[in-house]
Each structure stands twice: as C-alpha cells, then as structure tokens.
Design an enzyme around this catalytic site. Sequence first.
Site, PDB file in Angstrom:
ATOM      1  CG  MET A  34      10.641 -19.071   9.741  1.00 44.48           C
ATOM      2  SD  MET A  34      10.478 -20.389  10.910  1.00 44.48           S
ATOM      3  CE  MET A  34      10.266 -21.747   9.792  1.00 44.48           C
ATOM      4  CG  ASP A  44       0.419  -7.706   6.293  1.00 46.24           C
ATOM      5  OD1 ASP A  44       1.036  -8.753   6.547  1.00 46.24           O
ATOM      6  OD2 ASP A  44       0.681  -6.614   6.849  1.00 46.24           O
ATOM      7  CG  ASP A  87      -0.278  -0.170   2.533  1.00 46.45           C
ATOM      8  OD1 ASP A  87       0.855  -0.687   2.564  1.00 46.45           O
ATOM      9  OD2 ASP A  87      -0.870   0.220   3.556  1.00 46.45           O
TER      10      ASP A  87
HETATM   11  N1  LIG Z   1       2.201   7.912   1.490  1.00 42.62           N
HETATM   12  C1  LIG Z   1       3.335   7.650   0.835  1.00 42.62           C
HETATM   13  N2  LIG Z   1       3.742   8.459  -0.157  1.00 42.62           N
HETATM   14  C2  LIG Z   1       4.894   8.210  -0.839  1.00 42.62           C
HETATM   15  N3  LIG Z   1       5.673   7.144  -0.585  1.00 42.62           N
HETATM   16  C3  LIG Z   1       5.327   6.300   0.385  1.00 42.62           C
HETATM   17  C4  LIG Z   1       4.142   6.507   1.152  1.00 42.62           C
HETATM   18  N4  LIG Z   1       4.055   5.510   2.065  1.00 42.62           N
HETATM   19  C5  LIG Z   1       5.141   4.719   1.870  1.00 42.62           C
HETATM   20  N5  LIG Z   1       5.896   5.193   0.864  1.00 42.62           N
HETATM   21  C6  LIG Z   1       7.149   4.611   0.372  1.00 42.62           C
HETATM   22  O1  LIG Z   1       6.870   3.335  -0.214  1.00 42.62           O
HETATM   23  C7  LIG Z   1       7.899   2.413   0.120  1.00 42.62           C
HETATM   24  C8  LIG Z   1       7.292   1.181   0.759  1.00 42.62           C
HETATM   25  O2  LIG Z   1       6.396   1.520   1.809  1.00 42.62           O
HETATM   26  P1  LIG Z   1       6.162   0.559   3.064  1.00 42.62           P
HETATM   27  O3  LIG Z   1       7.452   0.311   3.757  1.00 42.62           O
HETATM   28  O4  LIG Z   1       5.054   1.105   3.860  1.00 42.62           O
HETATM   29  O5  LIG Z   1       5.787  -0.852   2.421  1.00 42.62           O
HETATM   30  P2  LIG Z   1       4.539  -1.298   1.567  1.00 42.62           P
HETATM   31  O6  LIG Z   1       4.728  -0.904   0.168  1.00 42.62           O
HETATM   32  O7  LIG Z   1       3.289  -0.799   2.220  1.00 42.62           O
HETATM   33  O8  LIG Z   1       4.687  -2.862   1.653  1.00 42.62           O
HETATM   34  P3  LIG Z   1       4.330  -3.819   2.883  1.00 42.62           P
HETATM   35  O9  LIG Z   1       3.563  -3.021   3.886  1.00 42.62           O
HETATM   36  O10 LIG Z   1       3.540  -4.915   2.285  1.00 42.62           O
HETATM   37  O11 LIG Z   1       5.631  -4.291   3.389  1.00 42.62           O
HETATM   38  C9  LIG Z   1       8.877   3.128   1.023  1.00 42.62           C
HETATM   39  O12 LIG Z   1       9.984   3.509   0.259  1.00 42.62           O
HETATM   40  C10 LIG Z   1       8.099   4.327   1.528  1.00 42.62           C
HETATM   41  O13 LIG Z   1       8.937   5.446   1.787  1.00 42.62           O
HETATM   42  O1  LIG Z   2      10.198  -6.141   9.763  1.00 44.89           O
HETATM   43  P1  LIG Z   2       9.778  -5.545   8.478  1.00 44.89           P
HETATM   44  O2  LIG Z   2      10.574  -5.974   7.313  1.00 44.89           O
HETATM   45  O3  LIG Z   2       9.618  -4.063   8.553  1.00 44.89           O
HETATM   46  O4  LIG Z   2       8.352  -6.129   8.141  1.00 44.89           O
HETATM   47  C1  LIG Z   2       7.328  -6.349   9.044  1.00 44.89           C
HETATM   48  C2  LIG Z   2       5.985  -6.025   8.426  1.00 44.89           C
HETATM   49  O5  LIG Z   2       5.913  -6.360   7.078  1.00 44.89           O
HETATM   50  C3  LIG Z   2       4.693  -7.021   6.790  1.00 44.89           C
HETATM   51  O6  LIG Z   2       5.000  -8.347   6.501  1.00 44.89           O
HETATM   52  C4  LIG Z   2       4.052  -6.402   5.582  1.00 44.89           C
HETATM   53  O7  LIG Z   2       4.876  -6.640   4.508  1.00 44.89           O
HETATM   54  C5  LIG Z   2       3.850  -6.881   8.041  1.00 44.89           C
HETATM   55  O8  LIG Z   2       3.012  -7.968   8.253  1.00 44.89           O
HETATM   56  C6  LIG Z   2       4.878  -6.722   9.097  1.00 44.89           C
HETATM   57  O9  LIG Z   2       4.394  -5.934  10.159  1.00 44.89           O
HETATM   58 MG   LIG Z   3       2.137  -1.653   3.828  1.00 45.49          MG
END
Ligand SMILES: Nc1ncnc2c1ncn2[C@@H]1O[C@H](COP(=O)(O)OP(=O)(O)OP(=O)(O)O)[C@@H](O)[C@H]1O
Ligand SMILES: O=P(O)(O)OC[C@H]1O[C@](O)(CO)[C@@H](O)[C@@H]1O
Ligand SMILES: [Mg+2]
Length: 494
Positions: A414, A256, A226
Amino acid sequence: MGSPAPDQVTTTGNCTGPTSCFTPPSFTVRNLPHLSDYLPQTGDHTGGGDHISGALPSLRNPIDSNPYYRPSSTFYISPSDVVLSSILFDTTIANSNSDSTHDVRVASPLAYLRAGPRRFINFDPAMVRAAIVTCGGLCPGSNTVIRELVVGLNELYGVKDIYGIPMGYRGFYSADPIKLDPDSVHDWHKKGGTMLMTTRGGFDLEKIVDAIVKHGYNQLYVIGGDGTMRGALDIFKEFKRRKLRISITGVPKTVDNDIGIIDRSFGFDTAVEVAQQAISAAHTEAESAVNGIGLVKLMGRSTGHIALYATLSSRDVDCCLIPEMNFYLYGKGGLFEFIDERLKQKRHTVIVVAEGAGQELIARTESETLERDPSGNPLFADIGVYLKKEFKKWWDQAHPGELFTVKYIDPTYMIRAVPANASDNLYCTLLAHSAIHGVMAGYTGFVSGPINRNYGYVPLEDIAITKNVVDTKDHTWAWVRSVTNQPDFGISED
Ligand SMILES: Nc1ncnc2c1ncn2[C@@H]1O[C@H](COP(=O)(O)OP(=O)(O)OP(=O)(O)O)[C@@H](O)[C@H]1O
Ligand SMILES: O=P(O)(O)OC[C@H]1O[C@](O)(CO)[C@@H](O)[C@@H]1O
Ligand SMILES: [Mg+2]
C-alpha cells in the site's frame, strides 16, 4: 568537449589565518563519461552514419530558439560547474589539512558535474530515437518520470521518436515497444505503478544490446533501483566496447531510499507519508485495548529508512526496528523488557519494524535462507508474523491470565502502489529534465540526482558500488532514540 579533465583536483585559496578566514578544502572533480571518450566528433549537424553509428554531431541547443524559454545568459550550465558531495566541513581540519575522523567532515570532497542544459549538444533531435524502461519494484513517481521524459524530450528538444519498453529489461528482446507522445502520457503522473509494467530478472546483456541495436535506439532512459543501475552499467560498458553512438542514463528509483550519493530517491517521501496511516491505525488499535501492542511492518529490504522516517514523523511509535541494528527479545536491555515497562506506563505500545530487520532471530532451514527472487535478491521470512507470535508466547509466560492484544498491520504494497505526492512529482520532473539535458549533451553512463539539494551528474560506476544505509551512530538515529526512548540493544559509541 570542454568537460573537466578526469578526476581533476582543484585547490582553493591559501588562507591560513583564524577561523574567520576559513579556507574551503580542495575537491576532486569526478569525470563524467561522454560519447566523445570513444567516438570522433564533427562540426556538422548529422555526424554521418545511421541512428547509432558515426561521428558525434555538434549543434547549438534548440532551446535557444524555443519561444517559451528565452534563455538568459545564465540559463546554460557550464561544463565546468560542479556540485560538492559534502558541504559540511570542520574549519580546523580543513585548514590544517589533517584527516578527519568525524562522520560528516570530509577533508577533500568529490565534486560532480552540475546537471542542466548545455549550450552545445551532441544529438540532432531529428535523429534521436529514445527508449524508456522501468525495472524492479513499484515506486510512487515512476509514471511521472516517464511522462516528463516524453514531454521534456518533445517540448524542450523537439524529439518525436520515443518508445516505452514494456516489462523491464526482458522487454527489450521479448516485447513490442510502445510508441509514446505527450498526448498518450499526459495524465500518467496521476497514476501509481508503472504504465510500462516492470519485472525482476531477465537481464541478458547480449540479447538486450542486440535488440537496442536492431531497433536503432540511441538514447536509453533506465528507471530503476540499485540492481537496475548495475545492469545499466553493464549495458554502458557494452556500448563502449562496441563503439555505439548510444547514450544511457539511469534515473534512480527505489522506495527503500537505499541508493547512495544522492540526497534521497523519488517515491520515498510518498511512501513515508502513506505509512503514517498504518502507524496511526496501529496506535488507535493499541490504545483502545488493554495491554495493546500495535505492530507495523514497513518495506525496507536491507535498509530501514522508511521505518526510521515514518517513526520520526509519527511520534506515536515506541520502538523502531531496522536491518542496520541487531536486537534481541529476552533478558536485560531486550525488547520484551522494554515493552513490559511501556505497557506498565502507558498500557499500550506501538512498534515499527522494517521487513529486513531481525532476520537472524527467525529459525529457517539453509535452503530457505538461500531463496532468491528472479533478480537474485534474498527472500525474507515475515518478521511481523514472527514477532506477533513471540509477543504472545512471552506474555502468556510473563503475565498468565492477563489481557493482552497484538494488532499486526502489514501495509507492504500500500505504501508504494500509490501515485506520487506533490513533492515527489516535482522531484520527478527535475530528475527527468536533468537526465534529458545530460544525454542530449552527449554524456553517458551516468545518473542524475540531487546532491546537497542541487542536481548533479554521477557516473553509474559510482552509483553501482555505493549504498545508502542508516547510520545508527549519526544524529538522525540519535533523534529516533530521543523520540522513542527505546533501548540501544548494545550499540555503543565504538
Ligand atoms: N548485478 C546486476 N547486473 C545486471 N543486472 C542486474 C543486476 N542486479 C539486478 N539486475 C537486473 O536489474 C533489474 C532490477 O533489479 P532488482 O529486481 O534487484 O530491482 P532494483 O532495480 O534493485 O529495484 P528495487 O530493489 O528498488 O525494487 C532486473 O531485471 C535484474 O535482473
Ligand atoms: O514483492 P516485490 O515486488 O519483489 O517487492 C518487494 C521489495 O521491493 C522493495 O519495495 C524495493 O523496491 C523492497 O522494499 C521489497 O523487499
Ligand atoms: Mg534493489
């Protein structure tokens, strides 16, 4: 370009008879952003300009002359083909045009453009310079998506200039790109993690877009959850503002399963499958002890899909705790009363808890609750460790001197640091191909995904604001309760 008009309402027949003559409701076609929304088109092959500027070329899809495809008359997807966001209707509601208060019966669903190859494309494959990046946490199947993007671009369209961006968004401006070709990625679908590496944070819009322009990438494939999709939406808006001939697409990745609109995200199936081993071990440990509790913590930051589906598939679970449902420990209808009963009946109990569940029960200082990861996601206290401690405290008070064991299993990484299973691998291939076809046809600012089991294109704008949470009032959650017979902790119909 021949795509449906913006958010056009389509009304179906006008049958008002008995239910055997049910009239499907009208639907609204969601407009999909296209490069031609802000760039002129030409009839020629190059469109002039360099990799990222100039008018849009228009040419026949090279799959036409690909000897391995031999496209039939139904091979190409018409730009007016759609997939409905809802396929469940209440016939009386649809026919009377009244509003539905039911959970699944949408009176006027949205329709998304169907994914797949288009007869005409807006990129000359010889001029394509594609970049692929993975962001956020690990997810089974990320490497498969990368592999299929590289192989698909190369073999379907003849694109040769493909690069992997290492280390997530920050890699655009702080790392050297990696040249990818079908040979270098041929066995990546067998590997867990991401061969391109991933990071959280580091999203600097100006620096990222400047680097994209500098390297001359004109197709961007962004694999992430997201947060990543919200970042991709910002990049798309910046491309549009600068009038760049660059398409961006998101490939939704999240173990997730918290991304809305699409049926499920890749990797989720694999994670649920691997979680079975942890639940099974917890069950064996609990069953072999006197008054044994097997406690398993599963991923799920703000949604409990993994815990829910792992519970349903296992049948060994007595109670499933998720972030979408508040619960309490002591008193009538509380968790301890339930565990006491189960232990009397079975001598053992298995509890699955999602990592984001019950956070409000854990005492933390204000600064602890404000802790965030580099992407801004909240950092949680360990609900498993907390519950284990509270279980012991309660038991010693309620049953002093009696035997009791809690075995806490935390398989966190895991379940996601593994290669994708067969069904996720297949899904990843279809996602990658859908993304390629959409981008080659000039669409941009979109995400591909299965919607009611058919692949569609959804604007990034819609994906960025929706979230898939567990609905504790729907049939799936009712199914969990019927399997576990767990308390409802005060959830009522209203
Ligand atoms: N609102 C936002 N606007 C711009 N960039 C964002 C925003 N939220 C997150 N990002 C960027 O997107 C990348 C991934 O975001 P995040 O770490 O939340 O993981 P994710 O894409 O939600 O995946 P997951 O939650 O499944 O691990 C990061 O580089 C973060 O800085
Ligand atoms: O420890 P990290 O790599 O930040 O990831 C943990 C988070 O990533 C997720 O797997 C989402 O990708 C969440 O369920 C968990 O909270
Ligand atoms: Mg996320």
